[in-house]
Design a protein around this motif. Structure first.
Motif, mmCIF file in Angstrom:
data_model
loop_
_atom_site.group_PDB
_atom_site.id
_atom_site.type_symbol
_atom_site.label_atom_id
_atom_site.label_comp_id
_atom_site.label_asym_id
_atom_site.label_seq_id
_atom_site.Cartn_x
_atom_site.Cartn_y
_atom_site.Cartn_z
ATOM 1 N N THR A 1 44.627 31.634 39.289
ATOM 2 C CA THR A 1 43.633 31.814 37.758
ATOM 3 C C THR A 1 44.487 31.957 36.807
ATOM 4 N N ASN A 2 44.203 31.429 36.016
ATOM 5 C CA ASN A 2 44.412 32.755 34.602
ATOM 6 C C ASN A 2 46.170 32.990 34.550
ATOM 7 N N TRP B 1 44.457 36.857 42.936
ATOM 8 C CA TRP B 1 43.878 37.964 43.040
ATOM 9 C C TRP B 1 44.059 38.707 44.359
ATOM 10 N N LYS C 1 39.587 40.809 36.770
ATOM 11 C CA LYS C 1 39.645 39.619 37.697
ATOM 12 C C LYS C 1 39.383 38.471 37.008
ATOM 13 N N ASN C 2 39.466 38.781 35.754
ATOM 14 C CA ASN C 2 38.976 37.219 34.500
ATOM 15 C C ASN C 2 39.972 37.452 33.778
#
Length: 475
Positions: free
Chosen positions: A345-346, A352, A371-372
């Motif tokens: 992600t990202n 993660w 996390k984000n």
């Protein structure tokens, strides 16, 4: 002796004999004139005795066999007495109808008339000469046994001792009895040196022996010797048909308590009790099926209750398994979790949870614990390391930057002039030194908080508890 007594058929009818005796039954059809009392006399039944009964000759055939196939005969062996579906010969690849070879002779079909006893005689047709072979076989085995015993006795005598000492030693063993006449040693069911169950433990709080049922009752203790001896009794009572017997006994008790018309008594009539139990189970099953059918007719959904037959597939692969149940030669598969794996992600290059430090999970590509967050790569790793060292006081913090009115950025400590101008501007209207807000230096961090710092903090801190702090005079 008169002629009428010698030949009773010619004697005259006796008028004193009642009509119902002299009259022949309706099922006897005999128009010939003779003895009118023949149906009342003892008939000759010598031919119907078991001694005179005949039996067919098993496997007997008539004459030589035919040389060519005859129309209507068996297509397999060529005999005329049966068809191909009734043939007892070995099925041929090509029958006698097509080859014309090895045609079997016709069987003799005999009509044997047997009486009532002859039809039910289990030994009818038995050949007693066949038992002679059994007797000869038995005599031959007895002869071999006697020769073997004689040879073993001679060998024992040549060695210097007989079997008497061996049998005597066996007779001295506990639980053994020896019969000298037949030279047979038998073992008793119970050795008298063994301690009985009820004498193992005389403690009143332990298991007790019930002589009526020959079982241990009131099992209060579980660690003593008496409890260890009977620990398998419950298993024997609950295995096999014992559980079914208990359920049947409970059902009999309940039927008598309810006062049913069909009272069950397992000891008086066990067969009837079991039959009644089966009928009750069948009736209960029919009732459940009827209720289920009514529900399905009312609400539907029967298609979801149909059990799909298992799909059986065949394959020619040979699979060998290890003792642990794994397929031999196959790589060990890693157990997957319920969460989605290998999901990036990202713009992160690691998943993660691939990095952990100080009880926090993060990304291994940038050491970010959010996390984000977006990936910062190697620069993020260096920034995280420097922040950690600065937090621990392993390095000195960089000098703060200040912005002058001319728009040029200068760092403190560069040139004397820059330092003097900073000192002049740091003074306020009252001539007091004005401390610029910013990060404290390493020395200040090590020295701690002084009284001067606390006083300045109290002056600048807003007094939230003051009720007149937000008062504005509008007059």
């Amino acid at each position: 002796m008169s002629s009428s007594k010698r030949n009773p058929e010619k004697q005259a009818k006796n008028e004193y004999i009642p009509h119902f005796i002299a009259k022949k039954p309706f099922y006897l059809v005999d128009d010939t004139e003779g003895d009118y009392l023949e149906h009342q006399r003892l008939q000759n039944k010598k031919d119907l005795d078991l001694a005179n009964q005949k039996w067919y000759d098993r496997g007997k055939r008539s004459g030589p066999a035919a040389t060519k196939f005859r129309k209507g005969s068996c297509e397999n062996c060529g005999a005329m007495t049966h068809k191909a579906k009734d043939c007892l010969s070995r099925p041929r690849k090509k029958g006698a109808r097509w080859t014309g070879q090895d045609i079997q002779a016709d069987e003799i079909i005999q009509e044997v008339e047997l009486g009532w006893d002859g039809k039910r005689d289990r030994w009818n047709g038995y050949d007693s000469h066949e038992h002679k072979k059994v007797v000869e076989e038995h005599m031959r085995m007895e002869e071999l046994r006697r020769e073997s015993e004689q040879k073993s006795t001679e060998d024992a005598e040549m060695e210097g001792g007989g079997d008497e000492d061996k049998y005597a030693e066996e007779s001295e063993m506990p639980g053994q009895t020896y019969d000298a006449a037949s030279r047979i040693s038998t073992r008793n069911l119970r050795i008298r040196e063994d301690t009985a169950k009820y004498l193992l433990n005389l403690d009143l709080d332990s298991a007790k022996y019930d002589p009526k049922t020959r079982t241990m009752v009131d099992r209060g203790a579980t660690q003593d010797q008496a409890a260890a001896l009977v620990e398998e009794d419950n298993f024997m009572r609950s295995s096999g048909d014992a559980a079914e017997f208990e359920r049947l006994q409970r059902a009999a008790w309940e039927s008598r308590e309810r006062g049913n018309k069909t009272k069950m008594h397992l000891q008086a009539n066990p067969t009837e009790a079991e039959h009644i139990k089966k009928k009750e189970q069948q009736a209960a099953g029919e009732k459940r099926a009827k209720e289920r059918k009514a529900l399905l007719e009312r609400y539907g959904g029967e298609q979801h209750l149909v059990d799909k037959p298992p799909v059986l597939e065949e394959e020619e692969r040979y699979i060998e398994y290890t003792p642990s149940g794994q397929v031999k030669g196959r790589e060990k598969t890693i157990a997957k979790s319920k969460y989605m794996e290998d999901k990036l992600t990202n713009n992160h290059t690691a998943v993660w949870g691939s990095w952990w430090q100080s009880f926090k999970w993060g990304f291994a590509c940038c050491h970010s614990t959010v996390k984000n967050s977006y990936c910062t790569g190697e620069e993020g790793i260096r920034a995280a390391e420097e922040a950690n060292k600065l937090r621990l006081g392993l390095i000195e913090p960089p000098a703060p930057w200040r912005v002058e009115q001319g728009g040029q950025e200068e760092q403190e400590g560069e040139g004397v002039e820059g330092g003097d101008s900073a000192k002049d501007k740091s003074k306020g209207k009252d001539g007091e030194d004005h401390v610029e807000k910013g990060k404290r230096k390493l020395k200040e961090l090590r020295d701690g908080v002084t009284e001067k710092d606390m006083e300045q903090y109290r002056k600048q801190q807003k007094l939230y508890n003051d009720p007149m702090a937000n008062f504005v005079d509008t007059v």
